[in-house]
Design an enzyme around this catalytic site. Structure first.
Site, PDB file in Angstrom:
ATOM      1  N   GLU A  12      59.966 -21.805  80.161  1.00 21.09           N
ATOM      2  CA  GLU A  12      59.194 -22.196  78.822  1.00 21.09           C
ATOM      3  C   GLU A  12      59.656 -21.441  77.824  1.00 21.09           C
ATOM      4  O   GLU A  12      59.930 -22.134  76.762  1.00 21.09           O
ATOM      5  CB  GLU A  12      57.687 -21.894  79.434  1.00 21.09           C
ATOM      6  CG  GLU A  12      56.845 -22.084  78.045  1.00 21.09           C
ATOM      7  CD  GLU A  12      55.438 -21.558  78.474  1.00 21.09           C
ATOM      8  OE1 GLU A  12      54.855 -21.833  79.424  1.00 21.09           O
ATOM      9  OE2 GLU A  12      54.870 -20.882  77.625  1.00 21.09           O
ATOM     10  N   HIS A  29      58.268 -20.125  85.629  1.00 26.07           N
ATOM     11  CA  HIS A  29      57.741 -21.086  84.764  1.00 26.07           C
ATOM     12  C   HIS A  29      57.891 -20.638  83.402  1.00 26.07           C
ATOM     13  O   HIS A  29      58.245 -21.188  82.492  1.00 26.07           O
ATOM     14  CB  HIS A  29      56.689 -21.793  85.317  1.00 26.07           C
ATOM     15  CG  HIS A  29      55.846 -22.737  84.328  1.00 26.07           C
ATOM     16  ND1 HIS A  29      55.251 -22.135  83.192  1.00 26.07           N
ATOM     17  CD2 HIS A  29      55.558 -23.947  84.410  1.00 26.07           C
ATOM     18  CE1 HIS A  29      54.804 -23.111  82.562  1.00 26.07           C
ATOM     19  NE2 HIS A  29      54.945 -24.349  83.092  1.00 26.07           N
ATOM     20  N   ASN A  30      57.317 -19.633  83.178  1.00 22.39           N
ATOM     21  CA  ASN A  30      57.305 -19.073  81.722  1.00 22.39           C
ATOM     22  C   ASN A  30      58.491 -18.698  81.395  1.00 22.39           C
ATOM     23  O   ASN A  30      58.604 -18.720  80.050  1.00 22.39           O
ATOM     24  CB  ASN A  30      56.202 -17.954  81.659  1.00 22.39           C
ATOM     25  CG  ASN A  30      54.770 -18.313  82.005  1.00 22.39           C
ATOM     26  OD1 ASN A  30      54.405 -19.382  82.398  1.00 22.39           O
ATOM     27  ND2 ASN A  30      53.656 -17.683  81.495  1.00 22.39           N
ATOM     28  N   LYS A  87      54.999 -18.881  88.956  1.00 22.13           N
ATOM     29  CA  LYS A  87      54.514 -19.125  87.577  1.00 22.13           C
ATOM     30  C   LYS A  87      55.287 -18.488  86.540  1.00 22.13           C
ATOM     31  O   LYS A  87      55.512 -18.817  85.268  1.00 22.13           O
ATOM     32  CB  LYS A  87      53.117 -18.958  87.542  1.00 22.13           C
ATOM     33  CG  LYS A  87      52.338 -18.343  86.234  1.00 22.13           C
ATOM     34  CD  LYS A  87      52.387 -19.929  85.283  1.00 22.13           C
ATOM     35  CE  LYS A  87      51.655 -19.881  84.222  1.00 22.13           C
ATOM     36  NZ  LYS A  87      51.012 -18.940  83.552  1.00 22.13           N
ATOM     37  N   THR A 108      31.009  -9.447  79.783  1.00 19.03           N
ATOM     38  CA  THR A 108      29.931  -9.559  78.708  1.00 19.03           C
ATOM     39  C   THR A 108      28.889 -10.882  78.803  1.00 19.03           C
ATOM     40  O   THR A 108      29.307 -11.879  79.069  1.00 19.03           O
ATOM     41  CB  THR A 108      30.742  -9.747  77.341  1.00 19.03           C
ATOM     42  OG1 THR A 108      31.738  -8.639  77.455  1.00 19.03           O
ATOM     43  CG2 THR A 108      29.706  -9.558  76.086  1.00 19.03           C
ATOM     44  N   ASN A 116      30.462 -13.120  83.761  1.00 20.45           N
ATOM     45  CA  ASN A 116      31.481 -12.569  82.961  1.00 20.45           C
ATOM     46  C   ASN A 116      30.779 -11.122  82.498  1.00 20.45           C
ATOM     47  O   ASN A 116      29.652 -11.151  82.568  1.00 20.45           O
ATOM     48  CB  ASN A 116      31.456 -13.482  81.652  1.00 20.45           C
ATOM     49  CG  ASN A 116      32.515 -12.952  80.494  1.00 20.45           C
ATOM     50  OD1 ASN A 116      33.757 -13.227  80.968  1.00 20.45           O
ATOM     51  ND2 ASN A 116      32.426 -12.258  79.657  1.00 20.45           N
ATOM     52  N   SER A 159      48.822 -23.158  84.856  1.00 21.77           N
ATOM     53  CA  SER A 159      49.319 -23.366  83.761  1.00 21.77           C
ATOM     54  C   SER A 159      48.919 -24.458  83.114  1.00 21.77           C
ATOM     55  O   SER A 159      48.420 -25.354  83.866  1.00 21.77           O
ATOM     56  CB  SER A 159      51.056 -23.548  83.996  1.00 21.77           C
ATOM     57  OG  SER A 159      51.519 -23.850  82.822  1.00 21.77           O
ATOM     58  N   LEU A 194      35.002 -15.879  81.861  1.00 22.30           N
ATOM     59  CA  LEU A 194      34.716 -17.003  81.099  1.00 22.30           C
ATOM     60  C   LEU A 194      35.238 -17.096  79.806  1.00 22.30           C
ATOM     61  O   LEU A 194      34.451 -17.303  78.528  1.00 22.30           O
ATOM     62  CB  LEU A 194      33.198 -16.863  80.975  1.00 22.30           C
ATOM     63  CG  LEU A 194      32.574 -17.180  82.269  1.00 22.30           C
ATOM     64  CD1 LEU A 194      30.941 -17.455  82.126  1.00 22.30           C
ATOM     65  CD2 LEU A 194      32.836 -18.647  83.020  1.00 22.30           C
ATOM     66  N   ALA A 195      36.481 -16.663  79.483  1.00 24.89           N
ATOM     67  CA  ALA A 195      37.108 -16.661  78.304  1.00 24.89           C
ATOM     68  C   ALA A 195      37.528 -18.119  78.227  1.00 24.89           C
ATOM     69  O   ALA A 195      37.151 -19.181  79.013  1.00 24.89           O
ATOM     70  CB  ALA A 195      38.385 -15.945  78.050  1.00 24.89           C
ATOM     71  N   HIS A 236      85.964   4.134  91.117  1.00 26.26           N
ATOM     72  CA  HIS A 236      85.076   3.355  91.946  1.00 26.26           C
ATOM     73  C   HIS A 236      85.616   2.355  92.781  1.00 26.26           C
ATOM     74  O   HIS A 236      84.849   1.759  93.636  1.00 26.26           O
ATOM     75  CB  HIS A 236      83.963   2.417  90.885  1.00 26.26           C
ATOM     76  CG  HIS A 236      83.101   3.265  90.007  1.00 26.26           C
ATOM     77  ND1 HIS A 236      82.292   4.014  90.475  1.00 26.26           N
ATOM     78  CD2 HIS A 236      83.259   3.502  88.670  1.00 26.26           C
ATOM     79  CE1 HIS A 236      81.745   4.679  89.540  1.00 26.26           C
ATOM     80  NE2 HIS A 236      82.166   4.404  88.489  1.00 26.26           N
TER      81      HIS A 236
HETATM   82  P1  NBP Z   1      41.726 -13.440  78.290  1.00 22.33           P
HETATM   83  O1  NBP Z   1      43.121 -13.153  78.966  1.00 22.33           O
HETATM   84  O2  NBP Z   1      41.745 -13.417  76.941  1.00 22.33           O
HETATM   85  O3  NBP Z   1      40.862 -12.605  79.067  1.00 22.33           O
HETATM   86  C1  NBP Z   1      39.626 -12.341  78.667  1.00 22.33           C
HETATM   87  C2  NBP Z   1      38.812 -12.314  79.669  1.00 22.33           C
HETATM   88  O4  NBP Z   1      38.922 -11.003  80.688  1.00 22.33           O
HETATM   89  C3  NBP Z   1      37.210 -12.292  79.381  1.00 22.33           C
HETATM   90  O5  NBP Z   1      36.440 -12.821  80.321  1.00 22.33           O
HETATM   91  C4  NBP Z   1      37.179 -10.571  79.503  1.00 22.33           C
HETATM   92  O6  NBP Z   1      35.243 -10.337  79.608  1.00 22.33           O
HETATM   93  C5  NBP Z   1      37.514 -10.340  80.652  1.00 22.33           C
HETATM   94  N1  NBP Z   1      37.796  -8.966  80.767  1.00 22.33           N
HETATM   95  C6  NBP Z   1      38.459  -7.922  80.230  1.00 22.33           C
HETATM   96 BR1  NBP Z   1      39.506  -8.257  78.539  1.00 22.33          BR
HETATM   97  N2  NBP Z   1      38.588  -6.661  80.554  1.00 22.33           N
HETATM   98  C7  NBP Z   1      37.669  -6.856  81.630  1.00 22.33           C
HETATM   99  C8  NBP Z   1      37.225  -5.688  82.357  1.00 22.33           C
HETATM  100  N3  NBP Z   1      37.496  -4.582  82.311  1.00 22.33           N
HETATM  101  N4  NBP Z   1      36.342  -6.051  83.183  1.00 22.33           N
HETATM  102  C9  NBP Z   1      36.040  -7.432  83.458  1.00 22.33           C
HETATM  103  N5  NBP Z   1      36.434  -8.136  82.943  1.00 22.33           N
HETATM  104  C10 NBP Z   1      37.016  -8.108  81.507  1.00 22.33           C
HETATM  105  O7  NBP Z   1      41.325 -14.721  78.943  1.00 22.33           O
HETATM  106  P2  NBP Z   1      42.025 -16.308  79.072  1.00 22.33           P
HETATM  107  O8  NBP Z   1      42.840 -16.322  77.898  1.00 22.33           O
HETATM  108  O9  NBP Z   1      40.877 -17.157  79.505  1.00 22.33           O
HETATM  109  O10 NBP Z   1      43.115 -16.162  80.364  1.00 22.33           O
HETATM  110  C11 NBP Z   1      42.644 -15.506  81.446  1.00 22.33           C
HETATM  111  C12 NBP Z   1      43.809 -15.379  82.265  1.00 22.33           C
HETATM  112  O11 NBP Z   1      44.535 -16.605  82.566  1.00 22.33           O
HETATM  113  C13 NBP Z   1      44.678 -14.227  81.785  1.00 22.33           C
HETATM  114  O12 NBP Z   1      45.397 -13.493  83.139  1.00 22.33           O
HETATM  115  C14 NBP Z   1      45.859 -15.177  81.199  1.00 22.33           C
HETATM  116  O13 NBP Z   1      47.145 -14.617  81.057  1.00 22.33           O
HETATM  117  C15 NBP Z   1      45.616 -16.450  82.146  1.00 22.33           C
HETATM  118  N6  NBP Z   1      46.289 -17.676  81.598  1.00 22.33           N
HETATM  119  C16 NBP Z   1      45.965 -17.969  80.011  1.00 22.33           C
HETATM  120  C17 NBP Z   1      46.312 -19.141  79.745  1.00 22.33           C
HETATM  121  C18 NBP Z   1      45.810 -19.613  78.176  1.00 22.33           C
HETATM  122  O14 NBP Z   1      46.251 -20.340  77.748  1.00 22.33           O
HETATM  123  N7  NBP Z   1      44.749 -18.754  77.499  1.00 22.33           N
HETATM  124  C19 NBP Z   1      47.121 -19.905  80.297  1.00 22.33           C
HETATM  125  C20 NBP Z   1      47.441 -19.798  81.559  1.00 22.33           C
HETATM  126  C21 NBP Z   1      47.224 -18.528  82.140  1.00 22.33           C
HETATM  127  P3  NBP Z   1      34.748 -10.055  78.247  1.00 22.33           P
HETATM  128  O15 NBP Z   1      34.214 -11.410  77.854  1.00 22.33           O
HETATM  129  O16 NBP Z   1      33.701  -9.248  78.727  1.00 22.33           O
HETATM  130  O17 NBP Z   1      35.635  -9.258  77.298  1.00 22.33           O
END
Ligand code: NBP
Length: 470
Positions: free
Chosen positions: A189, A185-186, A182, A34, A32, A128, A10-11, A451
């Site tokens: 980007e 795509h990046n 994806k 935490t 989540n 994305s 739930l980030a 070669h």
């Molecule tokens: P983050 O990439 O910052 O990850 C944070 C999340 O991962 C939190 O829920 C955290 O839990 C959890 N986590 C971690 Br860190 N270690 C963990 C573990 N050992 N066990 C369980 N949970 C764990 O979050 P985000 O920015 O929302 O991105 C999520 C995914 O989506 C990533 O793979 C990212 O690359 C991808 N993505 C992100 C975006 C963007 O714009 N942000 C865009 C497209 C794709 P916690 O709260 O307990 O620390």
């Protein structure tokens, strides 16, 4: 009542996707690691919604209707493995796991095999659009088990961005096809962002233009063939005034670009499969060089360059600059799509590039009006080797290549680096050259390493003792 959909993580992305899914009429269970984050989310953003908080993976799995559909939105890499290790044993045959993070495609292949061994369905899915896209409609690129996609297609179609040619989600093929699309795509980007940064640098250092003047140029470009999300936000960034200093905020930002890895992976894979993606690679290296801030600062004092100013008529240069940026952006898409074509051929994905263009039309960071033309080109010729060979891209090259040459030449004369534009020009020039100097390279290889080489005038494989007296 059991929830229809589960989200782990739930980030930023997980929270917004949960709200999006619930908003489209589905009940969601969330978990989540935490617990505090879950509590806060429920209190602040998810109050009164059909979102069920869970405080253990067991509770989450228990709260879902079968077959369970669980989306992981956690940090890519080890955190994803840590969650899957605990999650897989809790699930039952036919349940679906979707990894929505930016996983490396090789990890996706491994996890998919593991899921398959347990009778589970698995989808490696690129999502994305960042925070806004997650909430209002992302582009969704899925790959893995087709039966898994069929279970979730209805939900994906509702939560995805609604593009001009349908919901921006699709199943791209087995294995890691979705995450690979994806990743590329990046890569594109990275290349488009670098191209726009080079245009900004040429206008700023070369033409001494103000941020407001540069914003006007990007604003104009956004009205025409270059109309895109990245050009649009660049205009907005250049107009943003820092409330603290009253000056453009962009000029207060440290010039070291960070990266999370997808551009690098895209380039590494291009090298592995032997597909030419130099503009994407140069964009990755540009970020790497930008990170050497302390070294660059010292080197500026030691290594002289020419006068930075671009002399001549400003409007003429800006007109050329449009052509240079346009062709470089086309080159970025052309290289990325070529990489997808080659990866698909190697791995037997059967990737439909017109579908890739359709899914990228909305919700994602590289959405642009160009994608409408790109889709059309691949619909007309599904096995098109390179975009520049099809209209209107061939004509765009014909119309603007002299402008691109002038911009690159003048940038070099002024000592302003333009690695994306330069590489795009070299790439197309090499591609359109029937006889390249690789014959000399073959001779050198044969000279020092025996070669061997092939000849243009007869069949066979040859080796020469180059130092023997003729
Ligand atoms: P983050 O990439 O910052 O990850 C944070 C999340 O991962 C939190 O829920 C955290 O839990 C959890 N986590 C971690 Br860190 N270690 C963990 C573990 N050992 N066990 C369980 N949970 C764990 O979050 P985000 O920015 O929302 O991105 C999520 C995914 O989506 C990533 O793979 C990212 O690359 C991808 N993505 C992100 C975006 C963007 O714009 N942000 C865009 C497209 C794709 P916690 O709260 O307990 O620390």
């Amino acid at each position: 009542m059991k929830a229809e959909f589960g989200i782990i993580g739930l980030a930023t992305m997980g929270q917004n996707l949960a709200l999006n899914v619930e908003d489209k009429g589905f009940s969601v269970a969330v978990y989540n690691r935490t617990a505090e984050r879950t509590r806060k989310f429920l209190e602040e953003k998810a109050k009164g919604r059909r979102i069920v908080p869970c405080y253990s993976l067991e509770e989450l799995v228990e709260s879902l209707s079968r077959p369970r559909k669980v989306l992981l939105m956690v940090k890519a890499g080890e955190p994803t493995d840590a969650v899957l290790e605990k999650l897989f044993p809790l699930l039952e045959r036919g349940d679906l796991v979707i990894d929505g993070g930016n996983a490396h495609y090789a990890d996706t292949e491994r996890r998919l095999r593991e899921a398959e061994g347990r009778g589970l369905l698995y989808l490696g899915t690129g999502i994305s659009g960042g925070e806004y896209g997650a909430l209002h409609g992302p582009a969704i690129m899925a790959g893995g088990h087709r039966e898994g996609y069929e279970l979730i297609e209805g939900l994906f179609q509702k939560i995805a961005a609604q593009g001009p040619e349908g919901p921006c989600c699709a199943y791209f093929g087995p294995g890691s096809a979705g995450h690979y699309v994806k990743m590329v795509h990046n890569g594109i980007e990275y290349a488009v962002m670098e191209t726009l940064a080079e245009a900004y640098d040429l206008m700023k250092r070369g033409l001494s233009m103000s941020c407001a003047e540069m914003a006007d140029v990007f604003g104009r470009w956004n009205q025409g063939e270059l109309s895109s999300y990245l050009v649009e936000i660049t205009e907005k960034i250049l107009r943003y005034v820092d409330p603290e200093t009253g000056e453009p905020l962009v000029e207060k930002i440290l010039d070291t670009a960070q990266q999370k890895g997808t551009g690098k992976w895209s380039t590494q894979s291009a090298l592995d499969i032997g597909t030419p993606a130099p503009t994407i690679a140069m964009a990755v290296f540009a970020r790497v060089i930008s990170a050497l801030k302390a070294e660059r600062t010292e080197a500026e004092k030691l290594l002289p360059g020419p006068e930075l100013h671009l002399h001549g008529d400003r409007e003429e240069f800006l007109s050329d600059l449009f052509g240079a940026v346009y062709l470089t952006v086309i080159a970025a898409y052309a290289q990325g799509l070529r990489q997808l074509r080659d990866a698909s051929a190697e791995r037997g994905w059967g990737l439909d590039l017109s579908e890739v263009a359709r899914v990228w039309m909305a919700g994602c960071i590289i959405r642009s009006s160009l994608l409408v033309l790109i889709r059309k080109a691949f619909l007309e010729q599904p096995d098109l080797p390179l975009l520049f060979l099809a209209e209107p891209f061939r004509s765009a090259w014909e119309k603007h290549h002299v402008a691109l040459r002038r911009v690159v030449a003048r940038a070099h004369e002024a000592g302003i680096p333009v690695p994306a534009m330069d590489s795009a020009l070299d790439f197309v020039d090499a591609y359109r050259t029937a006889r390249l100097p690789a014959n000399l390279i073959q001779a050198q290889r044969d000279f020092f390493g025996a070669h061997t080489y092939q000849r243009v005038d007869k069949e066979g494989t040859f080796h020469t003792d180059w130092e023997a007296v003729a």
